[in-house]
Write an enzyme that holds these catalytic residues in place. Structure first.
Site, PDB file in Angstrom:
ATOM      1  N   TRP A 253      15.353  42.743  69.161  1.00  7.94           N
ATOM      2  CA  TRP A 253      15.855  43.946  69.802  1.00  7.94           C
ATOM      3  C   TRP A 253      14.776  44.556  70.708  1.00  7.94           C
ATOM      4  O   TRP A 253      13.644  44.762  70.281  1.00  7.94           O
ATOM      5  CB  TRP A 253      16.275  44.949  68.745  1.00  7.94           C
ATOM      6  CG  TRP A 253      16.823  46.231  69.287  1.00  7.94           C
ATOM      7  CD1 TRP A 253      16.246  47.458  69.233  1.00  7.94           C
ATOM      8  CD2 TRP A 253      18.066  46.430  69.974  1.00  7.94           C
ATOM      9  NE1 TRP A 253      17.034  48.415  69.842  1.00  7.94           N
ATOM     10  CE2 TRP A 253      18.167  47.800  70.308  1.00  7.94           C
ATOM     11  CE3 TRP A 253      19.108  45.567  70.351  1.00  7.94           C
ATOM     12  CZ2 TRP A 253      19.259  48.336  70.993  1.00  7.94           C
ATOM     13  CZ3 TRP A 253      20.199  46.098  71.032  1.00  7.94           C
ATOM     14  CH2 TRP A 253      20.257  47.471  71.334  1.00  7.94           C
TER      15      TRP A 253
ATOM     16  N   THR B 110      26.082  39.504  61.630  1.00  5.30           N
ATOM     17  CA  THR B 110      27.250  40.214  61.116  1.00  5.30           C
ATOM     18  C   THR B 110      26.812  41.383  60.238  1.00  5.30           C
ATOM     19  O   THR B 110      27.111  41.456  59.035  1.00  5.30           O
ATOM     20  CB  THR B 110      28.169  39.243  60.350  1.00  5.30           C
ATOM     21  OG1 THR B 110      27.375  38.342  59.568  1.00  5.30           O
ATOM     22  CG2 THR B 110      29.005  38.426  61.316  1.00  5.30           C
ATOM     23  N   TYR B 111      26.100  42.272  60.871  1.00  8.88           N
ATOM     24  CA  TYR B 111      25.624  43.513  60.267  1.00  8.88           C
ATOM     25  C   TYR B 111      25.326  44.486  61.403  1.00  8.88           C
ATOM     26  O   TYR B 111      25.534  44.144  62.572  1.00  8.88           O
ATOM     27  CB  TYR B 111      24.391  43.278  59.387  1.00  8.88           C
ATOM     28  CG  TYR B 111      23.351  42.328  59.946  1.00  8.88           C
ATOM     29  CD1 TYR B 111      22.534  42.702  61.012  1.00  8.88           C
ATOM     30  CD2 TYR B 111      23.185  41.057  59.418  1.00  8.88           C
ATOM     31  CE1 TYR B 111      21.576  41.840  61.534  1.00  8.88           C
ATOM     32  CE2 TYR B 111      22.230  40.181  59.938  1.00  8.88           C
ATOM     33  CZ  TYR B 111      21.431  40.577  60.990  1.00  8.88           C
ATOM     34  OH  TYR B 111      20.492  39.711  61.509  1.00  8.88           O
TER      35      TYR B 111
ATOM     36  N   GLU C 177      19.029  39.846  73.159  1.00 11.44           N
ATOM     37  CA  GLU C 177      19.989  40.922  72.895  1.00 11.44           C
ATOM     38  C   GLU C 177      20.092  41.831  74.123  1.00 11.44           C
ATOM     39  O   GLU C 177      19.333  42.802  74.216  1.00 11.44           O
ATOM     40  CB  GLU C 177      19.556  41.701  71.655  1.00 11.44           C
ATOM     41  CG  GLU C 177      19.452  40.835  70.407  1.00 11.44           C
ATOM     42  CD  GLU C 177      19.114  41.620  69.153  1.00 11.44           C
ATOM     43  OE1 GLU C 177      19.441  42.828  69.055  1.00 11.44           O
ATOM     44  OE2 GLU C 177      18.518  41.018  68.241  1.00 11.44           O
TER      45      GLU C 177
ATOM     46  N   ASP D  13      16.675  34.900  70.428  1.00 13.58           N
ATOM     47  CA  ASP D  13      17.321  36.149  70.040  1.00 13.58           C
ATOM     48  C   ASP D  13      17.324  37.081  71.248  1.00 13.58           C
ATOM     49  O   ASP D  13      16.570  38.048  71.317  1.00 13.58           O
ATOM     50  CB  ASP D  13      16.575  36.776  68.852  1.00 13.58           C
ATOM     51  CG  ASP D  13      17.285  37.998  68.288  1.00 13.58           C
ATOM     52  OD1 ASP D  13      18.404  38.295  68.755  1.00 13.58           O
ATOM     53  OD2 ASP D  13      16.718  38.658  67.407  1.00 13.58           O
TER      54      ASP D  13
ATOM     55  N   TRP E 133      18.336  38.861  57.207  1.00 12.30           N
ATOM     56  CA  TRP E 133      17.236  39.649  57.741  1.00 12.30           C
ATOM     57  C   TRP E 133      16.869  40.657  56.674  1.00 12.30           C
ATOM     58  O   TRP E 133      17.717  41.457  56.281  1.00 12.30           O
ATOM     59  CB  TRP E 133      17.642  40.361  59.032  1.00 12.30           C
ATOM     60  CG  TRP E 133      16.501  41.174  59.572  1.00 12.30           C
ATOM     61  CD1 TRP E 133      16.158  42.457  59.212  1.00 12.30           C
ATOM     62  CD2 TRP E 133      15.513  40.755  60.523  1.00 12.30           C
ATOM     63  NE1 TRP E 133      15.026  42.852  59.872  1.00 12.30           N
ATOM     64  CE2 TRP E 133      14.609  41.827  60.690  1.00 12.30           C
ATOM     65  CE3 TRP E 133      15.310  39.581  61.231  1.00 12.30           C
ATOM     66  CZ2 TRP E 133      13.521  41.759  61.542  1.00 12.30           C
ATOM     67  CZ3 TRP E 133      14.227  39.517  62.086  1.00 12.30           C
ATOM     68  CH2 TRP E 133      13.343  40.595  62.243  1.00 12.30           C
TER      69      TRP E 133
ATOM     70  N   ASP F 153      14.448  29.367  68.076  1.00 10.74           N
ATOM     71  CA  ASP F 153      15.619  30.216  67.897  1.00 10.74           C
ATOM     72  C   ASP F 153      15.511  31.333  68.927  1.00 10.74           C
ATOM     73  O   ASP F 153      14.510  32.050  68.960  1.00 10.74           O
ATOM     74  CB  ASP F 153      15.624  30.787  66.471  1.00 10.74           C
ATOM     75  CG  ASP F 153      16.670  31.870  66.266  1.00 10.74           C
ATOM     76  OD1 ASP F 153      17.865  31.520  66.215  1.00 10.74           O
ATOM     77  OD2 ASP F 153      16.293  33.060  66.132  1.00 10.74           O
TER      78      ASP F 153
ATOM     79  N   GLY G 100      12.202  36.675  70.898  1.00 15.14           N
ATOM     80  CA  GLY G 100      13.020  37.799  71.342  1.00 15.14           C
ATOM     81  C   GLY G 100      13.052  38.936  70.352  1.00 15.14           C
ATOM     82  O   GLY G 100      12.021  39.441  69.935  1.00 15.14           O
TER      83      GLY G 100
END
Length: 376
Positions: free
Chosen positions: A101, A213-214, A140, A138, A355, A136, A99
């Site tokens: 963004w 958390t960014y 979004e 991702d 990241w 994993d 995945g």
């Protein structure tokens, strides 16, 4: 006698290898795990495998047909390079992250039993082909348009069903490989971004959540601010985001603390045309100008060329302010990361995720994480 000795040696070796697959993840480092994303590149950035428990390879994509695929021609080489790192750290896990963004087609892949089976079969085929340790996701974001991706209200339930299908299939694959445990994790944001996820339900399915958390303040937000602040600043409105607020949201939904990895960023967020009040914190701006890496921040910005470092003791976050150019940069540094590792320990979280590997070429920030979570 020689044959018996060789048989005993072979048995001991088999038991050792089995213990490496079955040991709790991060056990070699104590109670906390360090998960790092590594983007596809040739050559790959420098990686010290003894400092990391899990590498998430970024990214595989979802094809229009709903299958997990490697689109980059260099991805097979990169995966071979990453799995070779196990020679230096046999407990290192290499996970395929799907995945990122802007990556679409998740909604179609999760849509029904047949599509979920198709995606799962393709993901497991990649895991077996490249000898990986799990997947994993991702996405979004479920139910949200994001950067123009397909979405539907039923994504919320469909995502749970997709993860449950993956978990059952990974467990079956592990049974076929001497009880090897294959990881299933997701990258997840907080606030309204988790409205499309059944947190408690998927928490039972996943090994852990990699909390993003960014990016609390980016080109999509109307003001500057700490893009990875652990807590709110004194100037932050109540509806703003922070690392602690995200953790509390997941805990309140019933997710176990040990399944939460606090995300940290090896890059900043830069804004120009910023109002000067509070040295640029929580102010309107005219232009978002980029995301400098830690390497770039260290070499060009921190206390250089008119940029002055400030520390927000309440938010536990640094920032740079250039009074001449009215430029504001939010970023992470050793002081803020030390605060975050202390937070992980004091709240009994699972560990940290970062990241991304290439943004910290000298591993200065990674070393802070290692010291904070594995040191005395």
């Amino acid at each position: 006698m020689l044959r018996n000795r060789l048989n005993r040696m072979a048995l001991l070796l088999a038991l050792l290898l089995a213990s490496l697959w079955l040991m709790p993840f991060g056990a070699s480092a104590g109670d906390y795990r360090i998960v790092g994303y590594v983007s596809d590149a040739q050559p790959l950035p420098a990686i010290s495998p003894d400092k990391i428990d899990v590498i998430n390879f970024a990214f595989a994509k979802v094809s229009p047909q709903g299958e997990a695929v490697l689109e980059s021609p260099t991805a097979p080489v990169s995966l071979a390079d990453l799995t070779a790192l196990r020679k230096r750290n046999p407990s290192l896990r290499i996970v395929l992250s799907v995945g990122g963004w802007g990556a679409g087609h998740f909604s179609e892949a999760a849509l029904d039993d047949a599509s979920r089976q198709r995606f799962t079969r393709s993901a497991l085929a990649l895991i077996e082909k490249y000898n990986l340790d799990g997947v994993d996701l991702d996405w979004e974001y479920p139910t949200l348009a994001g950067p123009g991706i397909s979405h539907r209200p039923d994504d919320r339930r469909h995502f749970s069903l997709l993860l449950e299908k993956l978990r059952a299939s990974l467990d079956k694959l592990g049974h076929e490989h001497q009880g090897r445990h294959y990881l299933l994790t997701i990258a997840a944001a907080d606030s309204e971004f988790v409205a499309g996820i059944e947190l408690k339900r998927v928490g039972r399915t996943l090994d852990w959540f990699n909390l993003m958390t960014y990016d609390f303040h980016t080109s999509l937000t109307p003001t500057t601010g700490h893009h990875a602040g652990l807590f709110h600043s004194q100037w932050t409105p109540a509806d703003d985001r922070s690392g602690d607020k995200a953790v509390q949201q997941f805990l309140a939904a019933g997710v176990p603390a040990k399944k939460l990895n606090l995300g940290v960023a090896f890059y900043g967020r830069a804004f120009a045309g910023v109002t000067a009040e509070h040295d640029g914190v929580q102010q309107p701006y005219t232009q978002f100008i980029g995301a400098p890496s830690w390497d770039e921040l260290n070499a060009q910005y921190i206390d250089k060329q008119g940029y002055v470092r400030h520390w927000d003791a309440k938010a536990q976050a640094p920032w740079l302010w250039n009074a001449q150019t009215h430029t504001f940069i939010s970023y992470e540094d050793p002081q803020s990361l030390a605060a975050k590792t202390a937070y992980v320990k004091s709240h009994g979280l699972g560990g940290v995720m970062y990241w991304e590997q290439s943004l910290d070429s000298k591993q200065q920030l990674l070393d802070v994480l290692v010291k904070g979570l594995r040191g005395p």
